[in-house]
Design an enzyme around this catalytic site. Structure first.
Site, PDB file in Angstrom:
ATOM      1  N   LYS A  82      46.206  68.056  34.265  1.00  0.00           N
ATOM      2  CA  LYS A  82      46.225  68.870  35.486  1.00  0.00           C
ATOM      3  C   LYS A  82      47.576  69.525  35.725  1.00  0.00           C
ATOM      4  O   LYS A  82      47.648  70.618  36.287  1.00  0.00           O
ATOM      5  CB  LYS A  82      45.832  68.032  36.714  1.00  0.00           C
ATOM      6  CG  LYS A  82      44.365  67.659  36.697  1.00  0.00           C
ATOM      7  CD  LYS A  82      43.832  67.320  38.061  1.00  0.00           C
ATOM      8  CE  LYS A  82      42.318  67.140  37.993  1.00  0.00           C
ATOM      9  NZ  LYS A  82      41.744  66.525  39.164  1.00  0.00           N
ATOM     10  N   LYS A 132      34.779  69.101  29.057  1.00  0.00           N
ATOM     11  CA  LYS A 132      33.847  68.571  30.064  1.00  0.00           C
ATOM     12  C   LYS A 132      33.503  69.652  31.100  1.00  0.00           C
ATOM     13  O   LYS A 132      34.315  70.557  31.343  1.00  0.00           O
ATOM     14  CB  LYS A 132      34.407  67.311  30.720  1.00  0.00           C
ATOM     15  CG  LYS A 132      35.528  67.558  31.667  1.00  0.00           C
ATOM     16  CD  LYS A 132      35.899  66.311  32.460  1.00  0.00           C
ATOM     17  CE  LYS A 132      36.946  66.766  33.456  1.00  0.00           C
ATOM     18  NZ  LYS A 132      37.674  65.805  34.168  1.00  0.00           N
ATOM     19  N   LYS A 148      34.868  71.680  37.756  1.00  0.00           N
ATOM     20  CA  LYS A 148      34.965  72.657  38.845  1.00  0.00           C
ATOM     21  C   LYS A 148      36.065  73.660  38.565  1.00  0.00           C
ATOM     22  O   LYS A 148      36.042  74.761  39.077  1.00  0.00           O
ATOM     23  CB  LYS A 148      35.361  71.937  40.144  1.00  0.00           C
ATOM     24  CG  LYS A 148      34.282  71.116  40.773  1.00  0.00           C
ATOM     25  CD  LYS A 148      34.858  70.382  41.992  1.00  0.00           C
ATOM     26  CE  LYS A 148      34.028  69.173  42.323  1.00  0.00           C
ATOM     27  NZ  LYS A 148      34.666  68.242  43.244  1.00  0.00           N
TER      28      LYS A 148
HETATM   29  P1  TYM Z   1      36.121  64.280  40.957  1.00  0.00           P
HETATM   30  O1  TYM Z   1      36.043  64.859  42.333  1.00  0.00           O
HETATM   31  O2  TYM Z   1      36.832  65.068  39.913  1.00  0.00           O
HETATM   32  O3  TYM Z   1      34.690  63.969  40.406  1.00  0.00           O
HETATM   33  C1  TYM Z   1      33.744  63.221  41.157  1.00  0.00           C
HETATM   34  C2  TYM Z   1      32.939  62.316  40.244  1.00  0.00           C
HETATM   35  O4  TYM Z   1      32.244  63.097  39.259  1.00  0.00           O
HETATM   36  C3  TYM Z   1      32.517  62.598  37.959  1.00  0.00           C
HETATM   37  N1  TYM Z   1      32.528  63.721  37.005  1.00  0.00           N
HETATM   38  C4  TYM Z   1      31.771  63.792  35.915  1.00  0.00           C
HETATM   39  N2  TYM Z   1      30.874  62.938  35.376  1.00  0.00           N
HETATM   40  C5  TYM Z   1      30.257  63.316  34.238  1.00  0.00           C
HETATM   41  N3  TYM Z   1      30.502  64.499  33.607  1.00  0.00           N
HETATM   42  C6  TYM Z   1      31.385  65.387  34.104  1.00  0.00           C
HETATM   43  N4  TYM Z   1      31.599  66.548  33.489  1.00  0.00           N
HETATM   44  C7  TYM Z   1      32.079  65.050  35.304  1.00  0.00           C
HETATM   45  N5  TYM Z   1      33.014  65.675  36.061  1.00  0.00           N
HETATM   46  C8  TYM Z   1      33.271  64.855  37.095  1.00  0.00           C
HETATM   47  C9  TYM Z   1      33.905  61.966  38.073  1.00  0.00           C
HETATM   48  O5  TYM Z   1      34.119  61.019  37.051  1.00  0.00           O
HETATM   49  C10 TYM Z   1      33.836  61.354  39.443  1.00  0.00           C
HETATM   50  O6  TYM Z   1      33.206  60.082  39.390  1.00  0.00           O
HETATM   51  N6  TYM Z   1      39.806  60.913  41.332  1.00  0.00           N
HETATM   52  C11 TYM Z   1      38.404  61.146  41.612  1.00  0.00           C
HETATM   53  C12 TYM Z   1      38.039  60.956  43.076  1.00  0.00           C
HETATM   54  C13 TYM Z   1      38.456  59.650  43.660  1.00  0.00           C
HETATM   55  C14 TYM Z   1      37.824  58.398  43.423  1.00  0.00           C
HETATM   56  C15 TYM Z   1      38.520  57.464  44.238  1.00  0.00           C
HETATM   57  C16 TYM Z   1      36.746  58.004  42.615  1.00  0.00           C
HETATM   58  C17 TYM Z   1      39.474  59.445  44.545  1.00  0.00           C
HETATM   59  N7  TYM Z   1      39.511  58.130  44.883  1.00  0.00           N
HETATM   60  C18 TYM Z   1      38.186  56.083  44.225  1.00  0.00           C
HETATM   61  C19 TYM Z   1      36.409  56.638  42.623  1.00  0.00           C
HETATM   62  C20 TYM Z   1      37.118  55.723  43.409  1.00  0.00           C
HETATM   63  C21 TYM Z   1      38.070  62.576  41.220  1.00  0.00           C
HETATM   64  O7  TYM Z   1      38.933  63.454  41.192  1.00  0.00           O
HETATM   65  O8  TYM Z   1      36.745  62.815  41.034  1.00  0.00           O
END
Ligand code: TYM
Length: 341
Positions: free
Chosen positions: A118, A202, A205
């Site tokens: 990032k 992957k 967004k």
């Molecule tokens: P974020 O917002 O990027 O994504 C949310 C969830 O979607 C999953 N994900 C995917 N799974 C499969 N294939 C993909 N291409 C894909 N893109 C995204 C992510 O693995 C995630 O589960 N850091 C985290 C948010 C967060 C969090 C937490 C998660 C903050 N605190 C505590 C769990 C526990 C994030 O940026 O997810």
């Protein structure tokens, strides 16, 4: 590994309110949030404090928080059973985040691959928050003493870090089992949904090409068009799962089909063995429209009543705070931070 013996079995997870939810978020995480409600006490957060680690336009952020709440509801997260709220309304996340900053080691954070991705080349210009992001994520989870964390594959390293932080706290302060070591729950069929334009990246967004992802808000035409244009190879579909191994785009589309239809990859391969993409893609498009169309509609229905969404977020924040507040107090006590009121 602790058994989490004396800990309530509790699920925590979060999603960033930065633009539309896409199929990867849905299949990798949110769909699992819904299923886990049957067996666990669940806390589902809209992690707005994480979103501001990169610059957000205030009005857009406010809208995205409500849209993500609407998406949670439309996917089937049930506010009667689960706490749904945005992170900044529960101050314990930020408070415990600071405490855990003093537990986590620089060397641990330096290994985080997502920061490297990032921050890009000019790391000096990344915010301190972006670097520190995984510690806040650990605080999110540990403030609830969550035992299980449903996520996609890309978040696994952050959960491992959270476990290391929890273990170090327990150990340094000689409070065995104070924090449980949370288990990541990763859906194998859709742990890593890939870009429709490039099977080695992957679905994300932040990909500049909207054609690389299916958004939960896309209409039937957009979904069909994106699948029709998805990158593939010239071969027909194989008759074994092994036959997908060197074919990332084919493997991705078959994986999406299997996950959407709650089937195994084997079953999908058997059904479409020897078929061309000209046959498979329309079937996938029909399936995706059938599964995602009702979610998009539900989302619009919820978004027509913003005060209802705000009420759900307010109640969710109250419920979340009732769990997190005593945990953070206990943390302060354990560490010797004097409380006189
Ligand atoms: P974020 O917002 O990027 O994504 C949310 C969830 O979607 C999953 N994900 C995917 N799974 C499969 N294939 C993909 N291409 C894909 N893109 C995204 C992510 O693995 C995630 O589960 N850091 C985290 C948010 C967060 C969090 C937490 C998660 C903050 N605190 C505590 C769990 C526990 C994030 O940026 O997810």
């Amino acid at each position: 590994m602790t058994e989490g013996k004396q800990h309530v079995q509790r699920v925590f997870s979060g999603v960033q309110p930065t633009g539309n939810l896409h199929l990867g978020n849905y299949l990798g995480a949110v769909r699992n949030f819904v299923r886990l409600q049957d067996d666990y006490e669940c806390v589902y957060c809209i992690v707005d404090l994480h979103a501001i680690t990169v610059r957000q336009e205030p009005e857009t952020l406010r809208r995205s928080i409500r849209e993500l709440a609407a998406a949670y509801l439309a996917c089937g997260v049930d506010p009667q059973r689960s706490a749904i709220f945005n992170q900044s309304q529960v101050s314990q996340h930020a408070e415990l985040g600071w405490v855990l900053n003093c537990i986590a080691r620089m060397g641990w954070l330096n290994r985080m691959t997502q920061f490297k991705e990032k921050a890009g080349k000019d790391r000096e210009k990344a915010s301190v928050g972006l670097y520190d992001y995984p510690v806040l994520q650990a605080a999110d989870i540990l403030a609830y003493r969550a035992t299980h964390v449903p996520i996609g594959e890309d978040q696994k390293q952050h959960i491992e870090l959270c476990r290391d932080i929890a273990a170090k706290f327990n150990n340094d302060y000689e409070v065995e089992d104070f924090f449980p070591l949370p288990e990541p729950l990763i859906q194998s069929a859709a742990a890593r949904v890939m870009s429709l334009r490039d099977g080695s990246k992957k679905m994300s967004k932040s990909d500049p090409s909207d054609a690389s992802r299916i958004n939960l808000t896309d209409d039937a035409d957009q979904i069909a068009k994106k699948i029709r244009k998805a990158k593939t190879d010239p071969e027909p579909l194989p008759d074994t799962v092994e036959g997908l191994e060197e074919r990332p785009e084919a493997r991705n589309l078959v994986g999406i089909y299997a996950a959407l239809n709650d089937q195994s990859v084997e079953a999908v391969v058997t059904e479409f063995a020897g078929k061309q993409f000209g046959t498979f893609k329309p079937a996938l498009a029909d399936l995706a429209v059938a599964k995602l169309g009702p979610i998009a509609e539900e989302m619009q229905r919820h978004l027509a009543d913003l005060s209802h969404i705000d009420e759900i977020l307010a109640k969710g924040a109250e419920r979340a705070e009732a769990i997190a507040e005593p945990v953070v107090r206990e943390v302060y006590d354990v560490m010797g931070l004097l409380r006189t009121r």
